[in-house]
Write an enzyme that holds these catalytic residues in place. Structure first.
Site, PDB file in Angstrom:
ATOM      1  N   ILE A  14      53.963  27.005  19.706  1.00  0.00           N
ATOM      2  CA  ILE A  14      54.480  27.152  21.120  1.00  0.00           C
ATOM      3  C   ILE A  14      53.259  27.224  22.341  1.00  0.00           C
ATOM      4  O   ILE A  14      53.665  27.464  23.264  1.00  0.00           O
ATOM      5  CB  ILE A  14      55.104  28.773  21.223  1.00  0.00           C
ATOM      6  N   GLY A  15      52.103  27.023  21.973  1.00  0.00           N
ATOM      7  CA  GLY A  15      50.949  27.225  22.895  1.00  0.00           C
ATOM      8  C   GLY A  15      49.669  26.930  22.235  1.00  0.00           C
ATOM      9  O   GLY A  15      49.561  26.703  21.261  1.00  0.00           O
ATOM     10  N   GLY A  17      45.999  27.936  22.604  1.00  0.00           N
ATOM     11  CA  GLY A  17      44.976  28.838  23.070  1.00  0.00           C
ATOM     12  C   GLY A  17      43.554  28.163  23.229  1.00  0.00           C
ATOM     13  O   GLY A  17      43.330  26.851  22.526  1.00  0.00           O
ATOM     14  N   SER A  18      42.397  28.892  23.426  1.00  0.00           N
ATOM     15  CA  SER A  18      41.097  28.232  23.682  1.00  0.00           C
ATOM     16  C   SER A  18      40.582  27.939  22.197  1.00  0.00           C
ATOM     17  O   SER A  18      39.579  27.150  22.165  1.00  0.00           O
ATOM     18  CB  SER A  18      40.354  29.072  24.385  1.00  0.00           C
ATOM     19  N   GLY A  20      42.357  27.728  19.172  1.00  0.00           N
ATOM     20  CA  GLY A  20      43.256  27.271  18.018  1.00  0.00           C
ATOM     21  C   GLY A  20      44.861  27.189  18.883  1.00  0.00           C
ATOM     22  O   GLY A  20      45.075  27.902  19.742  1.00  0.00           O
ATOM     23  N   LYS A  37      48.459  33.724  16.608  1.00  0.00           N
ATOM     24  CA  LYS A  37      47.575  33.041  17.433  1.00  0.00           C
ATOM     25  C   LYS A  37      46.306  32.750  16.422  1.00  0.00           C
ATOM     26  O   LYS A  37      45.999  33.548  15.484  1.00  0.00           O
ATOM     27  CB  LYS A  37      47.044  33.945  18.315  1.00  0.00           C
ATOM     28  N   ASP A 149      41.477  39.169  32.503  1.00  0.00           N
ATOM     29  CA  ASP A 149      42.130  37.863  32.714  1.00  0.00           C
ATOM     30  C   ASP A 149      43.394  37.992  33.338  1.00  0.00           C
ATOM     31  O   ASP A 149      44.322  37.173  32.504  1.00  0.00           O
ATOM     32  CB  ASP A 149      41.796  36.967  31.440  1.00  0.00           C
TER      33      ASP A 149
HETATM   34  P1  ADP Z   1      44.639  31.791  25.547  1.00  0.00           P
HETATM   35  O1  ADP Z   1      43.514  32.931  25.328  1.00  0.00           O
HETATM   36  O2  ADP Z   1      44.025  30.492  25.044  1.00  0.00           O
HETATM   37  O3  ADP Z   1      45.091  31.781  26.906  1.00  0.00           O
HETATM   38  P2  ADP Z   1      47.029  32.992  25.068  1.00  0.00           P
HETATM   39  O4  ADP Z   1      47.165  34.089  24.397  1.00  0.00           O
HETATM   40  O5  ADP Z   1      47.373  33.060  26.732  1.00  0.00           O
HETATM   41  O6  ADP Z   1      45.797  31.882  24.829  1.00  0.00           O
HETATM   42  O7  ADP Z   1      48.327  31.826  24.735  1.00  0.00           O
HETATM   43  C1  ADP Z   1      48.576  30.709  25.349  1.00  0.00           C
HETATM   44  C2  ADP Z   1      49.815  30.246  25.459  1.00  0.00           C
HETATM   45  O8  ADP Z   1      50.620  30.517  24.251  1.00  0.00           O
HETATM   46  C3  ADP Z   1      50.492  31.140  26.500  1.00  0.00           C
HETATM   47  O9  ADP Z   1      50.397  30.769  27.670  1.00  0.00           O
HETATM   48  C4  ADP Z   1      52.126  31.030  25.817  1.00  0.00           C
HETATM   49  O10 ADP Z   1      52.793  29.978  26.468  1.00  0.00           O
HETATM   50  C5  ADP Z   1      51.853  31.059  24.324  1.00  0.00           C
HETATM   51  N1  ADP Z   1      52.212  32.280  23.774  1.00  0.00           N
HETATM   52  C6  ADP Z   1      51.047  33.101  23.433  1.00  0.00           C
HETATM   53  N2  ADP Z   1      51.268  34.225  22.925  1.00  0.00           N
HETATM   54  C7  ADP Z   1      52.550  34.384  22.785  1.00  0.00           C
HETATM   55  C8  ADP Z   1      53.565  35.268  22.246  1.00  0.00           C
HETATM   56  N3  ADP Z   1      53.227  36.382  21.822  1.00  0.00           N
HETATM   57  N4  ADP Z   1      54.970  34.939  22.480  1.00  0.00           N
HETATM   58  C9  ADP Z   1      55.446  33.524  22.963  1.00  0.00           C
HETATM   59  N5  ADP Z   1      54.320  32.892  23.545  1.00  0.00           N
HETATM   60  C10 ADP Z   1      52.977  33.063  23.522  1.00  0.00           C
HETATM   61 MG    MG Z   2      45.998  32.938  28.396  1.00  0.00          MG
END
Ligand code: ADP
Ligand code: MG
Length: 288
Positions: A14-15, A17-18, A20, A37, A149
């Site tokens: 779904i996303g 992250g930096s 993974g 995550k 952040d």
């Molecule tokens: P980073 O530290 O790399 O920015 P994030 O925790 O912000 O990582 O997660 C990156 C993306 O993954 C988010 O912008 C979102 O789209 C998705 N995401 C992260 N955590 C969740 C969650 N708990 N529920 C739904 N989507 C999530």
């Molecule tokens: Mg983020």
């Protein structure tokens, strides 16, 4: 650790992250859908690993209805990966909400802006003014945490009207003296406070500045300070001239945004001050 990772069935990514991917997972015990995550710590320096441990410890203790709920962490030592299991926020993030309104050229209603502001003030209040039980003395002690952040991408939606603060990847606990004044340049420059630009120390009021930027952006559908280069952005932020909001927004919302965006950090309201604003107080009562 094998047995632990098998307690979840991997679903869609779904996303990104930096460190993974973020994946939807199903907890086998009860079928509940959660978010996972993935953090690959193999290439991290000792300092980065220490920060990761402190992030996880911060998350573990942060419990609030407007903060993304941490469920557990699972370590896979063979793969050098830490999995953070948290609640799944199925309505995406605030950045997407803003983008959709901008694309369709539809303003966000002011009641919605106040509701988001109230929920984020409550979340930040828990971060800045929260307490934990000290295991040594069995008494409550302050546990101030800075998010560091805050931006629309890190505000997650459970439903249209319910938001939670997430992504504490850069947050710091002020009780850990070694991290008390982290002065590294982090975060998206658009939301960065004047004191961070002038490399002064980051404090709770720096989170308030970023909150002001988010609330401004909900109304104007673009951040308050925009520039083509890092240098001219820095100059604009230091001047702190907040452009006028679109005319349909009230002076009350404009005033609270301007207060959060005061260049001098001591003149910005604390979460305590914000909770005393009439509009915020009334919505808070509604949420309780
Ligand atoms: P980073 O530290 O790399 O920015 P994030 O925790 O912000 O990582 O997660 C990156 C993306 O993954 C988010 O912008 C979102 O789209 C998705 N995401 C992260 N955590 C969740 C969650 N708990 N529920 C739904 N989507 C999530
Ligand atoms: Mg983020």
């Amino acid at each position: 650790s094998q047995a632990l990772t098998e307690q979840y069935e991997e679903l869609d990514i779904i996303g990104q992250g930096s460190f993974g991917v973020i994946r939807k997972v199903r907890r086998l015990a009860d079928g509940k859908i959660l978010a996972r995550k993935e953090i690959d710590y193999r290439k991290m320096s000792i300092r980065e690993k220490e920060q990761l441990v402190s992030e996880v410890n911060i998350l573990k203790d942060l419990k609030h209805p407007n903060i993304v709920d941490f469920i557990e962490r699972v370590i896979d030592r063979e793969k050098s990966i830490i999995y953070i299991i948290m609640e799944y926020c199925e309505y995406g993030d605030l950045a997407t909400v803003i983008r959709n309104h901008k694309e369709q050229n539809v303003p966000i209603e002011e009641d919605y802006v106040w509701s988001i502001l109230t929920q984020l003030v409550l979340a930040l209040h828990e971060c800045h003014c929260g307490t934990v039980i000290d295991p040594e003395t069995n008494q409550l002690k302050p546990r101030p945490v800075l998010h560091r952040d805050l931006k629309p991408d890190n505000v997650f939606l459970m439903s249209k009207w319910s938001v939670k603060l997430g992504d504490f990847g850069l947050s710091r606990s002020l009780t850990n003296p070694r991290h008390a004044f982290a002065q590294t340049f982090v975060g998206t420059p658009y939301y960065m406070s004047p004191e961070l630009i002038s490399e002064a120390s980051y404090g709770p009021k720096s989170d308030i500045w970023s909150l002001g930027c988010i609330i401004y952006e909900l109304c104007a559908l673009e951040p308050p300070f925009l520039a083509k280069s890092q240098a001219s952005l820095a100059a604009k932020i230091r001047q702190g001239v907040v452009p006028r909001l679109p005319p349909q927004y009230s002076t009350e919302i404009s005033d609270v945004i301007r207060a959060m965006l005061r260049v001098e950090s001591s003149r910005r309201p604390s979460t305590q001050d914000l909770l005393a604003y009439k509009k915020i107080r009334l919505i808070k009562i509604d949420l309780d």
